[in-house]
Design a protein around this motif. Structure first.
Motif, PDB file in Angstrom:
ATOM      1  N   ALA A 118      51.744  30.802  28.098  1.00 21.30           N
ATOM      2  CA  ALA A 118      50.986  29.784  28.835  1.00 21.30           C
ATOM      3  C   ALA A 118      50.137  30.427  29.931  1.00 21.30           C
ATOM      4  O   ALA A 118      49.014  29.979  30.196  1.00 21.30           O
ATOM      5  N   LEU A 119      50.664  31.492  30.552  1.00 26.85           N
ATOM      6  CA  LEU A 119      49.904  32.144  31.630  1.00 26.85           C
ATOM      7  C   LEU A 119      48.609  32.764  31.112  1.00 26.85           C
ATOM      8  O   LEU A 119      47.579  32.724  31.782  1.00 26.85           O
ATOM      9  N   ILE A 120      48.674  33.329  29.905  1.00 28.43           N
ATOM     10  CA  ILE A 120      47.489  33.976  29.317  1.00 28.43           C
ATOM     11  C   ILE A 120      46.344  32.969  29.217  1.00 28.43           C
ATOM     12  O   ILE A 120      45.173  33.316  29.380  1.00 28.43           O
ATOM     13  N   GLN A 121      46.702  31.698  28.982  1.00 25.65           N
ATOM     14  CA  GLN A 121      45.662  30.676  28.820  1.00 25.65           C
ATOM     15  C   GLN A 121      45.317  29.946  30.114  1.00 25.65           C
ATOM     16  O   GLN A 121      44.550  28.981  30.103  1.00 25.65           O
ATOM     17  N   ALA A 122      45.913  30.406  31.222  1.00 18.55           N
ATOM     18  CA  ALA A 122      45.740  29.654  32.474  1.00 18.55           C
ATOM     19  C   ALA A 122      44.344  29.791  33.088  1.00 18.55           C
ATOM     20  O   ALA A 122      43.963  28.996  33.932  1.00 18.55           O
ATOM     21  N   LEU A 123      43.594  30.817  32.677  1.00 18.72           N
ATOM     22  CA  LEU A 123      42.240  31.006  33.208  1.00 18.72           C
ATOM     23  C   LEU A 123      41.257  31.005  32.045  1.00 18.72           C
ATOM     24  O   LEU A 123      40.795  32.063  31.605  1.00 18.72           O
ATOM     25  N   PRO A 124      40.909  29.844  31.509  1.00 15.16           N
ATOM     26  CA  PRO A 124      40.083  29.778  30.291  1.00 15.16           C
ATOM     27  C   PRO A 124      38.755  30.538  30.405  1.00 15.16           C
ATOM     28  O   PRO A 124      38.101  30.490  31.450  1.00 15.16           O
ATOM     29  N   ALA A 125      38.412  31.243  29.336  1.00 16.97           N
ATOM     30  CA  ALA A 125      37.189  32.054  29.322  1.00 16.97           C
ATOM     31  C   ALA A 125      35.948  31.188  29.549  1.00 16.97           C
ATOM     32  O   ALA A 125      34.931  31.663  30.060  1.00 16.97           O
ATOM     33  N   ALA A 126      36.039  29.903  29.185  1.00 14.70           N
ATOM     34  CA  ALA A 126      34.868  29.011  29.318  1.00 14.70           C
ATOM     35  C   ALA A 126      34.519  28.727  30.784  1.00 14.70           C
ATOM     36  O   ALA A 126      33.408  28.296  31.081  1.00 14.70           O
ATOM     37  N   TRP A 127      35.448  28.952  31.689  1.00 16.04           N
ATOM     38  CA  TRP A 127      35.151  28.679  33.102  1.00 16.04           C
ATOM     39  C   TRP A 127      34.163  29.712  33.640  1.00 16.04           C
ATOM     40  O   TRP A 127      34.332  30.912  33.415  1.00 16.04           O
ATOM     41  N   ASP A 128      33.174  29.213  34.379  1.00 12.09           N
ATOM     42  CA  ASP A 128      32.140  30.087  34.916  1.00 12.09           C
ATOM     43  C   ASP A 128      32.647  30.704  36.229  1.00 12.09           C
ATOM     44  O   ASP A 128      32.497  30.116  37.298  1.00 12.09           O
ATOM     45  N   VAL A 129      33.291  31.874  36.091  1.00 18.27           N
ATOM     46  CA  VAL A 129      33.896  32.538  37.250  1.00 18.27           C
ATOM     47  C   VAL A 129      33.333  33.962  37.307  1.00 18.27           C
ATOM     48  O   VAL A 129      33.237  34.618  36.265  1.00 18.27           O
ATOM     49  N   PRO A 130      32.919  34.465  38.476  1.00 19.01           N
ATOM     50  CA  PRO A 130      32.430  35.846  38.544  1.00 19.01           C
ATOM     51  C   PRO A 130      33.427  36.817  37.903  1.00 19.01           C
ATOM     52  O   PRO A 130      34.640  36.725  38.148  1.00 19.01           O
ATOM     53  N   GLY A 131      32.884  37.725  37.080  1.00 21.22           N
ATOM     54  CA  GLY A 131      33.716  38.597  36.248  1.00 21.22           C
ATOM     55  C   GLY A 131      34.807  39.348  36.998  1.00 21.22           C
ATOM     56  O   GLY A 131      35.964  39.355  36.586  1.00 21.22           O
ATOM     57  N   SER A 132      34.456  39.967  38.143  1.00 17.86           N
ATOM     58  CA  SER A 132      35.484  40.782  38.794  1.00 17.86           C
ATOM     59  C   SER A 132      36.544  39.906  39.472  1.00 17.86           C
ATOM     60  O   SER A 132      37.699  40.326  39.612  1.00 17.86           O
ATOM     61  N   LEU A 133      36.191  38.689  39.846  1.00 18.18           N
ATOM     62  CA  LEU A 133      37.203  37.788  40.417  1.00 18.18           C
ATOM     63  C   LEU A 133      38.198  37.391  39.316  1.00 18.18           C
ATOM     64  O   LEU A 133      39.417  37.451  39.510  1.00 18.18           O
ATOM     65  N   ARG A 134      37.650  37.023  38.164  1.00 21.99           N
ATOM     66  CA  ARG A 134      38.524  36.654  37.039  1.00 21.99           C
ATOM     67  C   ARG A 134      39.453  37.819  36.679  1.00 21.99           C
ATOM     68  O   ARG A 134      40.657  37.663  36.526  1.00 21.99           O
ATOM     69  N   GLU A 135      38.866  39.027  36.579  1.00 22.69           N
ATOM     70  CA  GLU A 135      39.664  40.212  36.206  1.00 22.69           C
ATOM     71  C   GLU A 135      40.763  40.480  37.224  1.00 22.69           C
ATOM     72  O   GLU A 135      41.895  40.797  36.870  1.00 22.69           O
ATOM     73  N   SER A 136      40.405  40.352  38.495  1.00 24.71           N
ATOM     74  CA  SER A 136      41.363  40.638  39.558  1.00 24.71           C
ATOM     75  C   SER A 136      42.518  39.618  39.544  1.00 24.71           C
ATOM     76  O   SER A 136      43.695  39.978  39.686  1.00 24.71           O
ATOM     77  N   MET A 137      42.184  38.335  39.303  1.00 21.73           N
ATOM     78  CA  MET A 137      43.232  37.293  39.206  1.00 21.73           C
ATOM     79  C   MET A 137      44.123  37.578  37.995  1.00 21.73           C
ATOM     80  O   MET A 137      45.353  37.549  38.063  1.00 21.73           O
ATOM     81  N   HIS A 138      43.487  37.856  36.873  1.00 25.32           N
ATOM     82  CA  HIS A 138      44.192  38.079  35.616  1.00 25.32           C
ATOM     83  C   HIS A 138      45.098  39.318  35.716  1.00 25.32           C
ATOM     84  O   HIS A 138      46.237  39.333  35.254  1.00 25.32           O
ATOM     85  N   TYR A 139      44.566  40.362  36.373  1.00 26.00           N
ATOM     86  CA  TYR A 139      45.299  41.633  36.491  1.00 26.00           C
ATOM     87  C   TYR A 139      46.685  41.412  37.120  1.00 26.00           C
ATOM     88  O   TYR A 139      47.694  41.848  36.587  1.00 26.00           O
ATOM     89  N   SER A 140      46.710  40.698  38.241  1.00 30.88           N
ATOM     90  CA  SER A 140      48.008  40.530  38.915  1.00 30.88           C
ATOM     91  C   SER A 140      48.876  39.472  38.242  1.00 30.88           C
ATOM     92  O   SER A 140      50.097  39.626  38.168  1.00 30.88           O
ATOM     93  N   LEU A 141      48.225  38.436  37.733  1.00 32.58           N
ATOM     94  CA  LEU A 141      48.996  37.369  37.074  1.00 32.58           C
ATOM     95  C   LEU A 141      49.700  37.897  35.823  1.00 32.58           C
ATOM     96  O   LEU A 141      50.828  37.514  35.519  1.00 32.58           O
ATOM     97  N   MET A 142      49.037  38.812  35.110  1.00 33.30           N
ATOM     98  CA  MET A 142      49.593  39.300  33.843  1.00 33.30           C
ATOM     99  C   MET A 142      50.245  40.675  33.995  1.00 33.30           C
ATOM    100  O   MET A 142      50.468  41.366  33.002  1.00 33.30           O
ATOM    101  N   ALA A 143      50.544  41.076  35.237  1.00 29.30           N
ATOM    102  CA  ALA A 143      51.100  42.421  35.445  1.00 29.30           C
ATOM    103  C   ALA A 143      52.581  42.507  35.070  1.00 29.30           C
ATOM    104  O   ALA A 143      53.170  43.584  35.105  1.00 29.30           O
ATOM    105  N   GLY A 144      53.190  41.372  34.717  1.00 29.24           N
ATOM    106  CA  GLY A 144      54.551  41.422  34.179  1.00 29.24           C
ATOM    107  C   GLY A 144      55.671  41.357  35.194  1.00 29.24           C
ATOM    108  O   GLY A 144      56.513  42.241  35.252  1.00 29.24           O
ATOM    109  N   GLY A 145      55.717  40.355  35.999  1.00 30.05           N
ATOM    110  CA  GLY A 145      56.864  40.160  36.892  1.00 30.05           C
ATOM    111  C   GLY A 145      58.022  39.566  36.111  1.00 30.05           C
ATOM    112  O   GLY A 145      57.919  39.324  34.899  1.00 30.05           O
ATOM    113  N   LYS A 146      59.115  39.292  36.803  1.00 27.28           N
ATOM    114  CA  LYS A 146      60.312  38.739  36.126  1.00 27.28           C
ATOM    115  C   LYS A 146      60.132  37.268  35.752  1.00 27.28           C
ATOM    116  O   LYS A 146      60.915  36.714  35.000  1.00 27.28           O
TER     117      LYS A 146
END
Ligand SMILES: CC(C)=CCC/C(C)=C/COP(=O)(O)OP(=O)(O)O
Ligand SMILES: C=C(C)CCOP(=O)(O)OP(=O)(O)O
Length: 285
Positions: free
Chosen positions: A5-33
């Motif tokens: 579900a987390l992988i789909q939490a930031l849909p690609a269709a949303w118009d978000v500046p690329g590095s902001l999206r990457e930075s959010m995705h990086y920490s969200l998907m970094a694999g916590g418990k």
């Protein structure tokens, strides 16, 4: 389920500046418990609620938790280089983008909560209660307040009660919120919500003490973050105050206390939550 579900939490269709999206995705998907979302789902489950309907709230709390870690690692706070086994967000994307990714994750969490009503039909008044409680438990009266007390107190803490205040707000509040939010999804009674809060307060404090024990005796590779960080920052912790052995005993006592609170409440099958309390106490990763 949470990962998918987390992988789909930031849909690609949303118009978000690329590095902001990457930075959010990086920490969200970094694999916590994924402890907090699991607590949302488990609390909903033990009270007979729907896991699908609880998922938007589970994602929301992982977003809030992730933002708090991104900001906690910044040079202005703990100044850490590694988190979840990877370089910290600001080390990869710079401080400005790390701050903004944290801000955006926090805001996105409130959007996610609305989807429990809009997408899954959870009654609006339950979703309103969850929204109100997230603002309280994550904000100045909750986690942010605890972090502020931690920063202000750093070396000046002389009483265990001052430390308990910090831990209660910095760590337990999000854990309590997660359990209560799962309860709200399932339509918990006031007595059941109270029991979930007591359970959460006890396992939250146990979890932070265990984290501070692991900072001294843990394995950096398993933890995915540097050890001896508290010592370096001269942070006052339970092990610093009462030693490792007494801290380990405190973790055990709190776990028993947590289970007793849950068993007193009228919950037919609390097993899943009882198992989680044991898992947390035994964790070495
Ligand atoms: C508003 C903010 C920034 C809140 C941060 C809350 C928090 C629990 C940080 C991690 O605590 P820690 O420093 O004890 O843990 P770790 O060892 O994982 O850094
Ligand atoms: C409250 C504390 C001790 C911060 C770390 O939390 P977790 O240990 O749950 O971190 P992740 O697994 O999500 O990385």
């Amino acid at each position: 389920m949470v990962e998918a579900a987390l992988i789909q939490a930031l849909p690609a269709a949303w118009d978000v500046p690329g590095s902001l999206r990457e930075s959010m995705h990086y920490s969200l998907m970094a694999g916590g418990k994924r402890l907090r979302p699991i607590l949302v789902l488990a609390a909903a489950e033990v009270l007979g609620g729907s896991l699908e309907a609880a998922m938007p709230v589970a994602l929301a709390i992982e977003m809030v938790h992730t933002y708090s870690l991104v900001h906690d690692d910044l040079p202005a706070m703990d100044n850490d280089d590694y988190r979840r086994g990877k370089l910290t967000n600001h080390k990869v994307y710079g401080e400005a983008m790390a701050i903004l990714a944290g801000d955006a994750l926090l805001t996105q969490a409130f959007f996610s909560i609305t989807q429990a009503h809009k997408g899954h039909g959870i009654p609006a008044e339950r979703v309103l209660a969850i929204t109100e409680e997230l603002a309280i438990y994550a904000g100045a009266r909750g986690m942010v307040g605890g972090q502020a007390a931690d920063m202000l107190g750093e070396q000046g803490i002389t009483k265990l009660e001052e430390l308990a205040f910090i831990h209660t707000h910095k760590t337990s509040d999000l854990i309590v919120f997660s359990l209560r939010a799962g309860g709200h999804i399932a339509g918990a009674t006031v007595a059941q919500l109270r029991a979930l809060s007591e359970f959460g307060n006890a396992i939250g404090l146990a979890f932070q003490i265990q984290d501070d024990i692991l900072d001294i005796i843990g394995d950096e590779k398993k933890l995915g973050k540097p050890v001896k960080s508290d010592e370096k920052q001269q942070k006052v912790t339970y092990p610093f105050f009462i030693g490792i052995e007494a801290s380990e005993q405190k973790v055990k006592d709190l776990t028993i206390q947590a289970k007793e609170a849950l068993l007193r409440a009228q919950i037919a099958h609390p097993e899943r939550l009882l198992q989680l309390a044991d898992y947390l106490m035994q964790r070495d990763h």
